[in-house]
Design a protein around this motif. Structure first.
Motif, PDB file in Angstrom:
ATOM      1  N   PRO A  41       0.822  -1.216   0.000  1.00 13.03           N
ATOM      2  CA  PRO A  41       0.000   0.000   0.000  1.00 13.03           C
ATOM      3  C   PRO A  41       0.853   1.262   0.000  1.00 13.03           C
ATOM      4  CG  PRO A  41      -0.853  -1.575   1.572  1.00 13.03           C
ATOM      5  CD  PRO A  41       0.450  -2.135   1.087  1.00 13.03           C
ATOM      6  N   GLY A  42       0.552   2.163  -0.912  1.00  7.34           N
ATOM      7  CA  GLY A  42       1.259   3.423  -0.979  1.00  7.34           C
ATOM      8  C   GLY A  42       2.631   3.362  -1.625  1.00  7.34           C
ATOM      9  N   LYS A  43       2.989   2.176  -2.143  1.00  9.76           N
ATOM     10  CA  LYS A  43       4.302   2.022  -2.771  1.00  9.76           C
ATOM     11  C   LYS A  43       4.149   1.612  -4.229  1.00  9.76           C
ATOM     12  CE  LYS A  43       6.856   0.814   1.424  1.00  9.76           C
ATOM     13  NZ  LYS A  43       7.800  -0.162   2.033  1.00  9.76           N
ATOM     14  N   GLU A  44       5.208   1.817  -4.983  1.00 10.54           N
ATOM     15  CA  GLU A  44       5.206   1.430  -6.377  1.00 10.54           C
ATOM     16  C   GLU A  44       5.371  -0.089  -6.515  1.00 10.54           C
ATOM     17  OE1 GLU A  44       7.073   5.508  -8.359  1.00 10.54           O
ATOM     18  OE2 GLU A  44       8.109   3.585  -8.549  1.00 10.54           O
ATOM     19  N   ARG A  45       4.942  -0.587  -7.659  1.00 12.05           N
ATOM     20  CA  ARG A  45       5.131  -2.005  -7.942  1.00 12.05           C
ATOM     21  C   ARG A  45       6.630  -2.305  -7.991  1.00 12.05           C
ATOM     22  NH1 ARG A  45       1.800  -4.180 -12.936  1.00 12.05           N
ATOM     23  NH2 ARG A  45       0.232  -3.111 -11.670  1.00 12.05           N
ATOM     24  N   GLU A  46       7.009  -3.389  -7.369  1.00 13.43           N
ATOM     25  CA  GLU A  46       8.425  -3.735  -7.215  1.00 13.43           C
ATOM     26  C   GLU A  46       8.724  -5.080  -7.863  1.00 13.43           C
ATOM     27  OE1 GLU A  46       9.517  -4.374  -3.159  1.00 13.43           O
ATOM     28  OE2 GLU A  46      11.654  -4.544  -3.568  1.00 13.43           O
ATOM     29  N   PHE A  47       9.809  -5.150  -8.592  1.00 13.80           N
ATOM     30  CA  PHE A  47      10.261  -6.402  -9.186  1.00 13.80           C
ATOM     31  C   PHE A  47      10.763  -7.334  -8.080  1.00 13.80           C
ATOM     32  CE2 PHE A  47      12.100  -9.438 -11.905  1.00 13.80           C
ATOM     33  CZ  PHE A  47      13.412  -9.671 -11.490  1.00 13.80           C
ATOM     34  N   VAL A  48      10.302  -8.580  -8.127  1.00 16.12           N
ATOM     35  CA  VAL A  48      10.730  -9.566  -7.133  1.00 16.12           C
ATOM     36  C   VAL A  48      11.660 -10.600  -7.762  1.00 16.12           C
ATOM     37  CG1 VAL A  48       9.959 -11.378  -5.555  1.00 16.12           C
ATOM     38  CG2 VAL A  48       8.634  -9.260  -5.773  1.00 16.12           C
ATOM     39  N   ALA A  49      11.198 -11.247  -8.827  1.00 14.20           N
ATOM     40  CA  ALA A  49      11.995 -12.312  -9.438  1.00 14.20           C
ATOM     41  C   ALA A  49      11.493 -12.604 -10.841  1.00 14.20           C
ATOM     42  CB  ALA A  49      11.943 -13.580  -8.589  1.00 14.20           C
ATOM     43  N   ALA A  50      12.382 -13.152 -11.654  1.00 14.75           N
ATOM     44  CA  ALA A  50      12.017 -13.558 -13.005  1.00 14.75           C
ATOM     45  C   ALA A  50      12.789 -14.809 -13.371  1.00 14.75           C
ATOM     46  CB  ALA A  50      12.310 -12.442 -14.004  1.00 14.75           C
ATOM     47  N   ILE A  51      12.194 -15.594 -14.272  1.00 16.36           N
ATOM     48  CA  ILE A  51      12.807 -16.842 -14.692  1.00 16.36           C
ATOM     49  C   ILE A  51      12.571 -17.032 -16.187  1.00 16.36           C
ATOM     50  CG2 ILE A  51      10.740 -18.174 -14.078  1.00 16.36           C
ATOM     51  CD1 ILE A  51      12.680 -20.457 -13.241  1.00 16.36           C
ATOM     52  N   SER A  52      13.603 -17.483 -16.874  1.00 21.27           N
ATOM     53  CA  SER A  52      13.495 -17.722 -18.302  1.00 21.27           C
ATOM     54  C   SER A  52      12.666 -18.968 -18.572  1.00 21.27           C
ATOM     55  CB  SER A  52      14.891 -17.867 -18.906  1.00 21.27           C
ATOM     56  OG  SER A  52      15.553 -18.991 -18.325  1.00 21.27           O
TER      57      SER A  52
END
Length: 124
Positions: A41-52
């Protein structure tokens, strides 16, 4: 068009572990990256993880490195996020998304399809 459904979000105590799942309820995964993002809440969307697609390449946001692990099972059209050593700052809505073929995996705008999200709450 793939439809994604996340599950596994619950209330957990700090220091605990949780595994989130993201399954394709309709359609199948393309040969693209899959990613997890979160938004508090009140924060920007944040990258957590990605996988090919192959699973051979994984990337993590700085705040979760060493604690979270992303994996995928393409036969089951499912991607997972194992979260360990959870902190109250990890509290957020976690969403999975199907995204770019090669680059841009850390940018939410590069992802095409999104799930509705699942709430993770970490109590202190």
């Amino acid at each position: 068009q793939v439809q994604l459904v996340e599950s596994g979000g619950v209330l957990v105590q700090a220091g605990g572990s949780l595994r989130l799942s993201c399954a394709a309820s309709r359609g199948t995964f393309r040969r693209y990256y899959m990613g997890w993002f979160r938004q508090a809440p009140g924060k920007e969307r944040e990258f957590v993880a990605a996988i090919s697609w192959s699973g051979g390449s994984t990337y993590y946001g700085d705040s979760v490195k060493g604690r979270f692990t992303i994996s995928r099972d393409n036969a089951k059209n499912t991607v997972y996020l194992q979260m360990n050593s959870l902190k109250p700052d990890d509290t957020a809505i976690y969403s999975c998304a199907e995204g770019p073929r090669t680059t841009g995996w850390g940018t939410w705008r590069e992802y095409d399809y999104w799930g509705q999200g699942t709430q993770v709450t970490v109590s202190s």
